[in-house]
Design an enzyme around this catalytic site. Structure first.
Site, PDB file in Angstrom:
ATOM      1  CG  ASP A 268     -15.649   9.159   8.434  1.00 36.77           C
ATOM      2  OD1 ASP A 268     -15.083   9.324   7.339  1.00 36.77           O
ATOM      3  OD2 ASP A 268     -15.747  10.049   9.301  1.00 36.77           O
ATOM      4  CB  VAL A 270     -10.812   3.894  12.440  1.00 36.71           C
ATOM      5  CG1 VAL A 270     -12.072   3.274  11.875  1.00 36.71           C
ATOM      6  CG2 VAL A 270      -9.605   3.578  11.566  1.00 36.71           C
ATOM      7  CD  GLU A 305     -11.345   8.611   5.876  1.00 35.72           C
ATOM      8  OE1 GLU A 305     -10.943   9.518   5.118  1.00 35.72           O
ATOM      9  OE2 GLU A 305     -12.329   8.733   6.622  1.00 35.72           O
ATOM     10  CG  HIS A 334      -2.660  11.555  -1.467  1.00 34.70           C
ATOM     11  ND1 HIS A 334      -3.954  11.898  -1.777  1.00 34.70           N
ATOM     12  CD2 HIS A 334      -2.596  11.530  -0.107  1.00 34.70           C
ATOM     13  CE1 HIS A 334      -4.634  12.099  -0.652  1.00 34.70           C
ATOM     14  NE2 HIS A 334      -3.836  11.871   0.361  1.00 34.70           N
ATOM     15  CD  GLN A 404      -8.305  12.570  -1.386  1.00 40.31           C
ATOM     16  OE1 GLN A 404      -7.763  13.652  -1.611  1.00 40.31           O
ATOM     17  NE2 GLN A 404      -8.250  11.976  -0.203  1.00 40.31           N
ATOM     18  CB  VAL A 405     -14.083  14.874  -6.105  1.00 39.91           C
ATOM     19  CG1 VAL A 405     -14.848  15.878  -6.965  1.00 39.91           C
ATOM     20  CG2 VAL A 405     -13.432  13.818  -6.995  1.00 39.91           C
ATOM     21  CG  ASN A 407     -12.669  17.573   1.547  1.00 44.51           C
ATOM     22  OD1 ASN A 407     -13.614  18.290   1.844  1.00 44.51           O
ATOM     23  ND2 ASN A 407     -12.421  16.432   2.155  1.00 44.51           N
TER      24      ASN A 407
END
Length: 624
Positions: A268, A270, A305, A334, A404-405, A407
């Site tokens: 997660d 980095v 990530e 995005h 992305q969902v 948040n």
């Protein structure tokens, strides 16, 4: 009784059963001259631990059954859980427990999965099923394999406070969450996935620890005040004592691989691991995992990530890179999201839609050294610089994921934001891309339940801070902060559970069938590159207005895929050759009105194919 003399030079951290049946307890605690082991099973006893070099305290004890509870007693009388605990059966505030290393594995012939074969399925254990356990999730392994998924990616399962959490508040990086089924449940899940032909990738959080139940700071300099992360104090990867901190997290990673048989780790954020040393921690961890995999005769992947779009993460170590197997590509999400929804608030202001979709497909990232208005600085490495363009086969792409969902203010999925045509187009853009596709649980059939942010903290002050923090996060998007669900409310968690019965009704059944067809078609059409050499997937990308054309001329089955990511009819010029239609997103079997693109094209390089709005079509060379 204790036999503290029988200790190896570098003992494994935590409680580990040795060949003779004794259990060795080892904790790095340089802040303390004396530590005692307090065992509660099979009877109550206290064993003094021997202090070794660099602040390790070790004891070897016989007659310790599996499941035995224990804590470490400090000189002032306080008792704390083991920072390298493999099981917290009573939660973060309870004692640690000894775990048997074996669960009767049936995956002896399993050797892992290659990057080139990855189709990932991101899954949150707590909301994937009504039960919210590893065992219940394992019952879906065969269904996911039939869908075409090749690996399940679990959101973090390291022990967190309470019984509901995304997993990024974990405080015991070696222990599988007790409410999910603990380490035994995780191993059972992994074994079931392997029997079904699925790999398991585990999301691990080595950039911070959660705020409740964290005991590491009591033992040694695990944290540094030299840096800060968005979540609090940074972990100490480059200051005094950092060698042992690095060891703690590297051994944690190796534990998941060795004792739980996972096939990959997703690191997660980095970018939040601050480490300017010549031997970065993430490189050390990646090399250690790959070395352990080689010893085990398996393939184990390390992905990450990274908000910086740094292609050096996946560059080979002999070329000056970190040597990871893949990295996440937020830019693609995005760009596709803007193209499909038109949203331009928050970080979406950096993206224009279709043009950036093409930029990603052609070069990997859209932000490759260009200025980001939302961040106020340039992001990424220019593609014309040496090593600036990553191999697209090493980028994990998605049109939805937990961030992305979840948040979004209400945690709303793409299925509730766009119509069925655009939902099918999103599936095509993802699965037929040259990237490693990642589906977010339920995406394959258009799940409509939200994925909202939820926690289960016990400190009222912390709960209120989380509530206020969530409201503040959405200011840049213009979302109503009063519409943000209460993260602590159990109803927020309940709303986020999947409804798998949707797969039996329309339009979900048709979308599920399309997703399976796309994955099968991807496997047939995909150009297989030598990703180990860093070669990019030789896919040709072109654009005519809102139409994106992907061509794979070098594949075993040459193909052309046409995407119309616009609201009006469009035309695409076909390359020279004879082409037969393989798939049209408007076919009735996918829930469309009926195939509308021509079923065959013989082109000298000037013939066109008409596409309705928000659609795509796949053509293969005629006669193949």
């Amino acid at each position: 009784m204790g036999r503290n003399g029988l200790v190896t030079a570098t003992p494994r951290l935590g409680a580990t059963r040795q060949a003779g049946g004794d259990v060795q307890f080892a904790v790095w605690a340089p802040f303390h001259e004396r530590i005692a082991l307090h065992l509660f099973d099979p009877d109550d006893r206290v064993v003094e631990m021997r202090r070794h070099d660099h602040g390790e305290h070790v004891a070897v004890v016989d007659d310790v059954p599996d499941g035995a509870r224990y804590r470490y007693r400090l000189a002032d009388g306080r008792e704390l859980a083991d920072p390298a605990s493999r099981h917290q059966p009573e939660g973060v505030a309870g004692p640690s427990a000894v775990v048997s290393p074996d669960v009767g594995w049936s995956d002896g012939g399993w050797t892992g999965i290659e990057v080139d074969d990855l189709v990932l399925y991101e899954l949150h254990v707590g909301t994937f099923t009504e039960e919210g356990t590893f065992e219940a999730a394992a019952e879906h392994a065969e269904r996911l394999a039939r869908l075409g998924v090749t690996a399940v990616e679990l959101l973090p399962v390291a022990e967190f406070p309470g019984e509901r959490n995304w997993g990024y508040d974990g405080v015991f990086p070696w222990a599988a969450q007790h409410s999910y089924g603990g380490p035994h449940g995780l191993r059972t899940f992994v074994d079931a996935c392997h029997r079904a032909g699925l790999g398991v990738v585990l999301d691990v959080v080595y950039n911070h620890l959660g705020p409740e139940g964290n005991v590491l700071a009591e033992y040694g300099p695990y944290f540094t005040e030299a840096y800060r992360t968005p979540w609090g104090a940074a972990l100490n990867f480059d200051g005094p004592g950092c060698d042992e901190v690095r060891r703690f997290f590297v051994e944690s990673a190796l534990m998941w691989v060795t004792e739980c048989h996972v096939d990959g780790l997703r690191l997660d954020a980095v970018h939040a691991i601050v480490d300017p040393s010549p031997a970065p921690f993430v490189e050390e961890l990646t090399a250690a995992v790959h070395a352990r995999a080689s010893q085990l005769g398996r393939r184990v992947l390390v992905t990450a990530e990274d908000a910086h779009n740094d292609p050096r993460l996946t560059r080979a170590r002999n070329l000056g890179g970190i040597g990871m197997d893949a990295q996440w590509n937020d830019d693609y999400h995005h760009a596709v999201h803007v193209a499909l929804t038109g949203e331009r608030d928050g970080y979406y202001e950096d993206f224009t839609g279709v043009d950036d979709v093409v930029a990603c497909l052609a070069h990997g990232f859209a932000n490759s050294g260009r200025h980001s208005p939302s961040r106020g600085h340039r992001v990424g490495r220019p593609v014309h610089w040496p090593g600036g363009a990553p191999s697209r086969e090493r980028l994990v792409a998605f049109t939805q994921n937990h961030d992305q969902v979840g948040n979004r203010a209400a945690g709303d999925r793409l299925s509730t934001l766009v119509d069925a045509d655009r939902l099918r187009l999103a599936a095509g853009l993802l699965v037929l891309s040259p990237f490693v596709p990642l589906l977010f649980m339920g995406e394959e059939y258009g799940e409509t339940a939200p994925f909202q942010y939820f926690v289960h903290h016990s400190d009222p002050g912390l709960v209120e801070a989380v509530r206020n923090g969530r409201r503040g996060e959405f200011a840049a998007f213009g979302w109503d902060p009063d519409a943000v669900p209460d993260p602590q409310d159990a109803a927020t968690f309940a709303r986020s559970r999947l409804d798998h019965s949707l797969t039996e009704i329309e339009p979900h059944r048709s979308l599920n069938a399309l997703t399976a067809e796309l994955i099968a078609l991807r496997r047939e059409l995909r150009v297989r590159s030598d990703v180990s050499s860093g070669l990019a997937d030789p896919v040709e990308v072109s654009q005519t207005g809102a139409v994106v054309i992907l061509r794979r001329p070098a594949a075993a089955v040459p193909s052309v895929t046409l995407f119309n990511a616009g609201a009006t009819d469009a035309e695409a010029v076909m390359p020279a050759g004879s082409w037969a239609r393989r798939l049209d997103s408007d076919e009735q079997r996918w829930g469309g009105t009926g195939a509308v693109v021509v079923d065959g094209v013989k082109s000298g390089g000037a013939e066109t194919v008409g596409l309705p709005p928000w659609s795509f079509a796949v053509y293969t060379a005629a006669g193949w």
